[in-house]
Design a protein around this motif. Sequence first.
Motif, PDB file in Angstrom:
ATOM      1  N   ARG A 409       0.822  -1.198   0.000  1.00 56.23           N
ATOM      2  CA  ARG A 409       0.000   0.000   0.000  1.00 56.23           C
ATOM      3  C   ARG A 409       0.868   1.265   0.000  1.00 56.23           C
ATOM      4  N   LEU A 410       1.948   1.268   0.772  1.00 55.97           N
ATOM      5  CA  LEU A 410       2.841   2.422   0.807  1.00 55.97           C
ATOM      6  C   LEU A 410       3.468   2.669  -0.564  1.00 55.97           C
ATOM      7  N   ILE A 411       3.860   1.587  -1.238  1.00 53.51           N
ATOM      8  CA  ILE A 411       4.451   1.722  -2.579  1.00 53.51           C
ATOM      9  C   ILE A 411       3.419   2.279  -3.561  1.00 53.51           C
ATOM     10  N   GLN A 412       2.192   1.747  -3.489  1.00 50.70           N
ATOM     11  CA  GLN A 412       1.134   2.232  -4.371  1.00 50.70           C
ATOM     12  C   GLN A 412       0.935   3.733  -4.233  1.00 50.70           C
ATOM     13  N   GLU A 414       2.948   6.088  -2.688  1.00 54.40           N
ATOM     14  CA  GLU A 414       4.145   6.895  -2.934  1.00 54.40           C
ATOM     15  C   GLU A 414       4.500   6.958  -4.417  1.00 54.40           C
ATOM     16  N   CYS A 415       4.379   5.817  -5.106  1.00 58.06           N
ATOM     17  CA  CYS A 415       4.776   5.749  -6.519  1.00 58.06           C
ATOM     18  C   CYS A 415       3.606   5.982  -7.476  1.00 58.06           C
ATOM     19  N   ASN A 416       2.409   6.202  -6.905  1.00 59.10           N
ATOM     20  CA  ASN A 416       1.223   6.487  -7.712  1.00 59.10           C
ATOM     21  C   ASN A 416       1.009   5.417  -8.788  1.00 59.10           C
ATOM     22  N   CYS A 417       0.938   4.159  -8.353  1.00 55.93           N
ATOM     23  CA  CYS A 417       0.863   3.066  -9.316  1.00 55.93           C
ATOM     24  C   CYS A 417      -0.172   2.023  -8.887  1.00 55.93           C
ATOM     25  N   SER A 418      -0.457   1.099  -9.776  1.00 55.91           N
ATOM     26  CA  SER A 418      -1.438   0.050  -9.520  1.00 55.91           C
ATOM     27  C   SER A 418      -0.785  -1.129  -8.809  1.00 55.91           C
ATOM     28  N   GLU A 419      -1.598  -2.094  -8.387  1.00 54.07           N
ATOM     29  CA  GLU A 419      -1.072  -3.294  -7.726  1.00 54.07           C
ATOM     30  C   GLU A 419      -0.119  -4.052  -8.641  1.00 54.07           C
ATOM     31  N   GLU A 420      -0.473  -4.145  -9.928  1.00 51.85           N
ATOM     32  CA  GLU A 420       0.377  -4.856 -10.883  1.00 51.85           C
ATOM     33  C   GLU A 420       1.726  -4.153 -11.037  1.00 51.85           C
ATOM     34  N   GLU A 421       1.691  -2.839 -11.052  1.00 52.14           N
ATOM     35  CA  GLU A 421       2.937  -2.073 -11.183  1.00 52.14           C
ATOM     36  C   GLU A 421       3.799  -2.202  -9.928  1.00 52.14           C
ATOM     37  N   VAL A 422       3.147  -2.332  -8.759  1.00 52.26           N
ATOM     38  CA  VAL A 422       3.891  -2.562  -7.514  1.00 52.26           C
ATOM     39  C   VAL A 422       4.700  -3.855  -7.617  1.00 52.26           C
ATOM     40  N   THR A 423       4.061  -4.904  -8.127  1.00 53.12           N
ATOM     41  CA  THR A 423       4.738  -6.197  -8.280  1.00 53.12           C
ATOM     42  C   THR A 423       5.980  -6.059  -9.150  1.00 53.12           C
ATOM     43  N   LYS A 573      -6.785   3.395  -8.202  1.00 51.24           N
ATOM     44  CA  LYS A 573      -5.568   2.748  -8.698  1.00 51.24           C
ATOM     45  C   LYS A 573      -4.443   2.816  -7.665  1.00 51.24           C
ATOM     46  N   SER A 574      -4.197   4.009  -7.140  1.00 46.68           N
ATOM     47  CA  SER A 574      -3.007   4.206  -6.300  1.00 46.68           C
ATOM     48  C   SER A 574      -3.295   4.310  -4.813  1.00 46.68           C
TER      49      SER A 574
END
Length: 582
Positions: A409-412, A414-423, A573-574
Amino acid sequence: MYYKEFITGDLRKRGLLLPVEAIKDKITELHNTRTEYYTSVFYYNEEAVKYVQENGSLKGYNQSIGVDEIVFDIDIKDNTDEYVLEKARIFVSSLINKWDITAEELEIWYSGRGYHIYMNDYFKFGFGNIISVFRNTIKEYFPDVDSSIYAINKVIRGRYSFNKKSGRYKIPLEYSEFMKLNSAEIIELSLNPDKELISKRDEYERDFSKYKVFSNVEVNINVLDEPTRIVTCMQKLYLRGQQIGRRNSDILRLASAWRRQGLHRQTVIDILVKWADTLEKGHITEVVNRVYDVGYRYGCNDHIMSEFCDPKCIFFTHKNYDSKVLKGSDVIPEVKNYLNFIKTSKYLSLTKAFELDTEVNIYPGEYMVVFGDTKLGKSTIVSNLVLSNQHLKWLILPLENGIPLEIKRLIQIECNCSEEEVTELIKSESDKLEFLHKFNFYDNIITIEDLRKFIIEADVEAVVIDTIDQINTKKDDYTAKTEYLAYQLRDLANSLKRIYVVVHHISKHTIEDSNNKRKALTIHSGKGSSSIEQKANYVISIEGDRESKYRLIKAQGGRDKHLFEVTTVYDEKSKKIRRIKV
């Protein structure tokens, strides 16, 4: 030849001394027979064998003994399996970090109820009249272990022994198993007596003999006698011994406490000269005289005294060791000190996080409660709050959701990205993840005192507790539990001067009226005791429809702070939130 006592079955049937080399064969003989057996903590010589022949047991024996390994007993007592596992993990981590040894130098055994940690005799106790120095040293450096086993004729459950009380076996654990498995998984392993220790204990040439504690200072003063319920922190500091880099500040506190207990200054000088034997007597004399002449006073909120805070102390509950009635002339300096503290401290900005029109800050020594209905994104909103205040060093306790979900959740956000992009970011070990280095995480069972230790050891400035009811209190009644936690959190905030963000559930009956219509939350909507909100410096509620992306964030109450009410929307998304004007 050296011997150890070996007991099979009934602990009352004592007196069998076997050569040390024969112990292993005896364990092999009894293996997988559902038999309980015990071995002595220490080993003996022929003199002990003769004593047993004449007296029938080792009771009363007070001659030479030896130690070939040190065993630390982490006992379950009245706690849960998960609690004692976590306590053992904390102990092992401390052993590794503070004594600069490796995990490979330890043997970790689950005893069927608690944990036994074996370490080589790096203190070089050897053989002889060692019982006093052995006990003093263990109590000095390892106060959290069960020291009752360190007597000349004491025994401990043998390796691979059956435990009739629990129906489990004493089994070895690899370090990786010990740190990763939960208590239920370890218990499952202990039902099988054939689990072997794959990694043998490494033998290192280490010498901790200079740390042996041969005796306490031989000065007859009440402050060191039992019972130890008066200013326990200073007794613990004294028993820890001198530490280079802290001696002067420690001496100031010790001398101040003993002055207030009525000790003569020369007695204090004599004690501290022996205690801090690496300092010049003249310097210690000068410091003690200054304390007595000026009248230095330190209280429960002092950063050194609070480090050794102990629930046994009579001042623990109210933190009032330095309580005094302020004269009019004292008030202005007190207020000036407070205002200077506020001006120079780092703070948690709600204004920045929620785009407020007024300044709302949470300062060190304050705690804020965030509550709302289930599945409304309380944790997500708190994560947004944390990420908008990265100037603070955080300890995050995602006790309900766990560390992996919290990090995702923190990555999502901070990086303004989706779950898939976090992976993908995690797989590629992207530089974008470096922001996580600012945070500390912990998600296992914890007590308030564990939390106090973690805060001090990690030296953090702000703490998230998500959720408060996941903290272990040994209280079954929810209202009693939350009331206890409210007072403990208040004391923790006062003594350690950190910022605390506490996530809390609401009581279901507070969100619907008698006609089952939804109603607005109030400051009294928290679940359990209202003390949680009463003791807090600021209380925020979160309301909304689970199917909607809009949330009403409202300040329900605060001490000397502006209240606010804003509507936010979060990006699906984020998970990032932003305020919208309505």
